[in-house]
Motif scaffolding. Structure first.
Motif, PDB file in Angstrom:
ATOM      1  N   GLN A 183       0.840  -1.218   0.000  1.00 45.27           N
ATOM      2  CA  GLN A 183       0.000   0.000   0.000  1.00 45.27           C
ATOM      3  C   GLN A 183       0.860   1.247   0.000  1.00 45.27           C
ATOM      4  OE1 GLN A 183      -1.746  -0.841   3.811  1.00 45.27           O
ATOM      5  NE2 GLN A 183      -3.768  -1.138   2.894  1.00 45.27           N
ATOM      6  N   SER A 184       2.100   1.058   0.466  1.00 49.58           N
ATOM      7  CA  SER A 184       3.011   2.191   0.648  1.00 49.58           C
ATOM      8  C   SER A 184       4.381   1.608   0.964  1.00 49.58           C
ATOM      9  CB  SER A 184       2.533   3.040   1.824  1.00 49.58           C
ATOM     10  OG  SER A 184       3.584   3.829   2.334  1.00 49.58           O
ATOM     11  N   GLN A 186       6.486   3.054   2.725  1.00 50.84           N
ATOM     12  CA  GLN A 186       6.958   3.802   3.895  1.00 50.84           C
ATOM     13  C   GLN A 186       7.794   3.005   4.896  1.00 50.84           C
ATOM     14  OE1 GLN A 186       3.957   5.919   6.203  1.00 50.84           O
ATOM     15  NE2 GLN A 186       5.199   5.587   8.024  1.00 50.84           N
ATOM     16  N   ARG A 207      -4.466  -0.322  -3.431  1.00 51.25           N
ATOM     17  CA  ARG A 207      -5.500  -0.177  -2.396  1.00 51.25           C
ATOM     18  C   ARG A 207      -6.767  -0.854  -2.898  1.00 51.25           C
ATOM     19  NH1 ARG A 207      -3.631   4.588   0.865  1.00 51.25           N
ATOM     20  NH2 ARG A 207      -1.388   4.330   0.532  1.00 51.25           N
ATOM     21  N   GLU A 209      -9.745  -0.498  -2.580  1.00 53.83           N
ATOM     22  CA  GLU A 209     -10.775   0.434  -2.155  1.00 53.83           C
ATOM     23  C   GLU A 209     -11.941   0.367  -3.119  1.00 53.83           C
ATOM     24  OE1 GLU A 209      -9.028   4.279   0.227  1.00 53.83           O
ATOM     25  OE2 GLU A 209      -8.149   3.652  -1.657  1.00 53.83           O
ATOM     26  N   HIS A 216      -9.766   8.018  -6.607  1.00 52.11           N
ATOM     27  CA  HIS A 216      -9.254   6.711  -6.167  1.00 52.11           C
ATOM     28  C   HIS A 216      -9.011   5.760  -7.318  1.00 52.11           C
ATOM     29  CE1 HIS A 216     -10.748   8.091  -2.235  1.00 52.11           C
ATOM     30  NE2 HIS A 216      -9.765   7.325  -1.780  1.00 52.11           N
ATOM     31  N   LEU A 217      -7.833   5.158  -7.284  1.00 50.18           N
ATOM     32  CA  LEU A 217      -7.496   4.057  -8.183  1.00 50.18           C
ATOM     33  C   LEU A 217      -7.148   2.881  -7.293  1.00 50.18           C
ATOM     34  CD1 LEU A 217      -5.121   6.110 -10.499  1.00 50.18           C
ATOM     35  CD2 LEU A 217      -7.307   5.132 -11.203  1.00 50.18           C
ATOM     36  N   PHE A 220      -1.894   2.915  -8.014  1.00 52.75           N
ATOM     37  CA  PHE A 220      -1.435   4.268  -8.352  1.00 52.75           C
ATOM     38  C   PHE A 220       0.069   4.364  -8.146  1.00 52.75           C
ATOM     39  CE2 PHE A 220      -0.637   6.099  -4.108  1.00 52.75           C
ATOM     40  CZ  PHE A 220      -1.330   5.225  -3.285  1.00 52.75           C
ATOM     41  N   HIS A 222       3.198   6.035  -6.531  1.00 53.25           N
ATOM     42  CA  HIS A 222       3.386   6.654  -5.233  1.00 53.25           C
ATOM     43  C   HIS A 222       4.814   7.158  -5.123  1.00 53.25           C
ATOM     44  CE1 HIS A 222       1.825   5.946  -0.825  1.00 53.25           C
ATOM     45  NE2 HIS A 222       2.073   7.212  -1.082  1.00 53.25           N
ATOM     46  N   TYR A 330       1.522   4.669  12.881  1.00 48.85           N
ATOM     47  CA  TYR A 330       2.948   5.007  12.940  1.00 48.85           C
ATOM     48  C   TYR A 330       3.211   6.486  13.201  1.00 48.85           C
ATOM     49  CZ  TYR A 330       1.597   6.171   8.159  1.00 48.85           C
ATOM     50  OH  TYR A 330       0.946   6.680   7.072  1.00 48.85           O
ATOM     51  N   GLU A 354      -6.729  16.318  -1.104  1.00 53.15           N
ATOM     52  CA  GLU A 354      -5.477  15.678  -0.700  1.00 53.15           C
ATOM     53  C   GLU A 354      -4.636  15.159  -1.864  1.00 53.15           C
ATOM     54  OE1 GLU A 354      -5.929  12.365   2.041  1.00 53.15           O
ATOM     55  OE2 GLU A 354      -3.879  11.724   1.588  1.00 53.15           O
ATOM     56  N   ILE A 355      -3.385  15.605  -1.898  1.00 55.95           N
ATOM     57  CA  ILE A 355      -2.427  15.023  -2.840  1.00 55.95           C
ATOM     58  C   ILE A 355      -1.243  14.392  -2.110  1.00 55.95           C
ATOM     59  CG2 ILE A 355      -3.023  16.358  -4.906  1.00 55.95           C
ATOM     60  CD1 ILE A 355      -0.766  18.281  -4.277  1.00 55.95           C
ATOM     61  N   ILE A 356      -1.043  14.814  -0.842  1.00 55.47           N
ATOM     62  CA  ILE A 356       0.056  14.241  -0.042  1.00 55.47           C
ATOM     63  C   ILE A 356      -0.456  13.930   1.356  1.00 55.47           C
ATOM     64  CG2 ILE A 356       2.194  14.817   1.203  1.00 55.47           C
ATOM     65  CD1 ILE A 356       3.226  16.289  -1.129  1.00 55.47           C
ATOM     66  N   GLY A 398       8.274  11.653   7.056  1.00 52.27           N
ATOM     67  CA  GLY A 398       8.186  11.322   5.632  1.00 52.27           C
ATOM     68  C   GLY A 398       6.790  11.559   5.102  1.00 52.27           C
ATOM     69  N   GLY A 402       0.566  11.101  -4.269  1.00 49.88           N
ATOM     70  CA  GLY A 402      -0.078  10.323  -5.332  1.00 49.88           C
ATOM     71  C   GLY A 402       0.122  11.046  -6.656  1.00 49.88           C
TER      72      GLY A 402
HETATM   73  O1  NSS Z   1      -2.549   6.747   2.453  1.00 46.55           O
HETATM   74  S1  NSS Z   1      -1.758   7.939   2.259  1.00 46.55           S
HETATM   75  O2  NSS Z   1      -2.407   9.183   2.629  1.00 46.55           O
HETATM   76  N1  NSS Z   1      -0.394   7.853   3.068  1.00 46.55           N
HETATM   77  C1  NSS Z   1       0.476   6.836   2.911  1.00 46.55           C
HETATM   78  O3  NSS Z   1       0.327   5.876   2.219  1.00 46.55           O
HETATM   79  C2  NSS Z   1       1.792   6.995   3.683  1.00 46.55           C
HETATM   80  N2  NSS Z   1       2.225   5.669   4.128  1.00 46.55           N
HETATM   81  C3  NSS Z   1       2.789   7.641   2.751  1.00 46.55           C
HETATM   82  C4  NSS Z   1       4.095   7.950   3.422  1.00 46.55           C
HETATM   83  O4  NSS Z   1       4.075   8.673   4.405  1.00 46.55           O
HETATM   84  N3  NSS Z   1       5.185   7.446   2.918  1.00 46.55           N
HETATM   85  O5  NSS Z   1      -1.396   8.020   0.721  1.00 46.55           O
HETATM   86  C5  NSS Z   1      -0.492   9.004   0.285  1.00 46.55           C
HETATM   87  C6  NSS Z   1      -0.997   9.638  -0.989  1.00 46.55           C
HETATM   88  C7  NSS Z   1      -2.345  10.327  -0.859  1.00 46.55           C
HETATM   89  O6  NSS Z   1      -2.211  11.635  -0.370  1.00 46.55           O
HETATM   90  C8  NSS Z   1      -2.848  10.302  -2.280  1.00 46.55           C
HETATM   91  O7  NSS Z   1      -2.266  11.352  -3.028  1.00 46.55           O
HETATM   92  C9  NSS Z   1      -2.303   8.986  -2.792  1.00 46.55           C
HETATM   93  O8  NSS Z   1      -1.218   8.630  -1.970  1.00 46.55           O
HETATM   94  N4  NSS Z   1      -3.327   7.936  -2.755  1.00 46.55           N
HETATM   95  C10 NSS Z   1      -4.047   7.536  -3.813  1.00 46.55           C
HETATM   96  N5  NSS Z   1      -4.043   7.931  -5.092  1.00 46.55           N
HETATM   97  C11 NSS Z   1      -4.898   7.319  -5.964  1.00 46.55           C
HETATM   98  N6  NSS Z   1      -5.735   6.328  -5.592  1.00 46.55           N
HETATM   99  C12 NSS Z   1      -5.776   5.896  -4.302  1.00 46.55           C
HETATM  100  N7  NSS Z   1      -6.598   4.899  -3.946  1.00 46.55           N
HETATM  101  C13 NSS Z   1      -4.898   6.505  -3.349  1.00 46.55           C
HETATM  102  N8  NSS Z   1      -4.675   6.322  -2.041  1.00 46.55           N
HETATM  103  C14 NSS Z   1      -3.715   7.205  -1.697  1.00 46.55           C
END
Ligand code: NSS
Length: 431
Positions: A183-184, A186, A207, A209, A216-217, A220, A222, A330, A354-356, A398, A402
């Protein structure tokens, strides 16, 4: 044989030169004893004209050729103020590589149909534009990361646990075990800071989702950064500098492409210059309530609430200081208010939201164990991750960006699915 050139290379100053072009038939029109063929390649389009008196054979082929056929065309460059871009090619040779009788995509195609034939939709100049802008944004990101001393790393995609909640994990069989799609990155980036301090990666994230929203995809791209010795405020500076550089540099590299989508409506992009406005979650709730939105302190903001909030800003902005219980395990607890965490999201204006998502990380072993338990997860599933807090733990922070969401805002797209080559959504795994 003369060298092949690209459409973009054909300029009025080449008047009289013989050129060879390869590409696809973009548009075709017959006027009297002339056939105009607009040829498309990766660089753009160029008008070619076939006259019967110049070559009967080429003229006959041009008359018969179908839209999106692949062809090689030769001829002489002619500056002509009536032609698009003031130049055309007077063609006397055409090699038909593959003739297309009927291209399935026509002007009135629905969005769903375009997605069904996404592999053919990629012929579109407007689609190519998005792909170029996405590439330019990552080129810009790489430039910035390199200039600022960040190391690129390559984390795994097959993983054993959740980062952003178990509910959205894609599960798969891994021999006799269960694995998940990441999912990430991180947690792995957190491990890497103990040797490289400032690291980043670009990975697909997954995801499961079901939410069918415009943002939402299920898969995506990251872009994630993680740094030792940085607190929340330090990482917010990194975020705004990186995003600002990506946007401003893309306006340099791909101005024409951005304008194809936004025309001269690029104010919010120009405004993406540090420092980005910062408002607290508390303030955000007040603003929303003041605008009649039904939301109480402690509730998460969804796309609808974020859209309302973005009306207050004409540039990307941060919302910081979220309640602990709506955020991930975390994140570091705010030492001055245990109901909150040291987390912030970056939101894009114009309704995008939200983009970050980013935060300072919990660096205390005991506190992290406690948080994992509170979330109903098992500390033993996070053994290696907990070890990071036992062997040289450091304050660190960190975030994850997306890429499709950033591109969607930059080009003002109505859905993130247009910002990806082959979108994956709950109902779409093909093509
Ligand atoms: O779930 S997030 O908000 N955060 C994380 O995954 C942390 N573990 C990241 C980190 O700190 N290294 O997702 C981060 C970004 C979020 O702001 C969106 O821009 C994008 O990832 N994101 C998505 N984009 C498209 N589709 C979906 N489903 C999606 N989910 C998150």
């Amino acid at each position: 044989m003369i060298d092949k050139v690209y459409c973009v290379d054909v300029i009025p100053e080449m008047e009289g030169k013989r050129v060879r072009l390869a590409g696809w038939v973009y548009r075709k029109r017959e006027v009297g004893r002339k056939v105009f063929i607009v040829l498309r390649d990766s660089t753009g389009i160029i008008q070619t004209v076939f006259k019967k008196e110049l070559s009967k054979e080429a003229y006959t082929k041009a008359k018969k050729i179908g839209i999106e056929s692949s062809v090689i065309i030769e001829g002489i460059v002619k500056a002509d103020p009536r032609a698009p871009d003031g130049v055309e090619v007077q063609a006397d040779r055409m090699e038909v590589i593959q003739n297309v009788d009927f291209f399935p995509i026509t002007k009135d195609a629905s969005e769903e149909f375009l997605l069904d034939v996404r592999h053919l939709h990629l012929h579109s100049l407007k689609v190519a534009t998005i792909l170029k802008v996405k590439g330019a944004m990552m080129q810009a990101a790489r430039e910035w990361l390199l200039q600022n001393g960040w190391y690129e790393v390559f984390p795994p995609i097959l993983v054993t646990g959740a980062v952003e909640g178990g509910a959205t994990l894609f599960k798969l069989k891994y021999f006799d075990k269960t694995a998940y799609l990441s999912q990430s990155a991180q947690l792995y980036l957190e491990a890497a800071i103990f040797s490289l301090e400032k690291v980043w990666s670009l990975t697909p994230s997954f995801r499961a989702e079901k939410s069918r929203t415009r943002r939402h995809l299920t898969e995506f791209w990251h872009l994630e950064l993680e740094a030792a010795w940085m607190n929340l405020w330090d990482i917010l500076k990194v975020e705004e500098e990186l995003v600002s550089y990506m946007v401003q540099r893309t306006l340099e590299l791909r101005k024409k492409e951005v304008e194809l989508y936004r025309r001269d409506d690029i104010k919010t992009l120009k405004n993406a210059i540090p420092p980005f406005p910062r408002i607290s979650y508390d303030e955000a709730i007040d603003v929303l309530q003041g605008k009649g939105v039904q939301i109480e302190w402690g509730e998460d903001m969804g796309a609808d609430e974020e859209r309302v909030l973005t009306q207050e800003f004409e540039a990307p902005f941060f919302v910081y200081g979220y309640p602990k219980h709506i955020k991930a395990f975390y994140m570091k607890e705010d030492p001055s208010d245990s109901r909150k965490v040291l987390a912030a999201d970056m939101l894009a204006p114009e309704g995008y939201g939200e983009i970050i998502g980013g935060s300072q990380r919990e660096d205390s072993y005991e506190k992290l164990v406690e948080r994992i338990k509170e979330e109903g997860m098992k500390p033993e599933d996070y053994g290696w991750y907990l070890d990071l807090r036992r062997y040289g733990s450091v304050p660190h922070s960190g975030f994850g960006l997306g890429l499709e969401r950033l591109v969607a805002w930059v080009l003002k797209l109505d859905h993130v699915r247009w910002a990806t080559l082959f979108p994956r959504t709950p109902s779409r795994l093909y093509p």
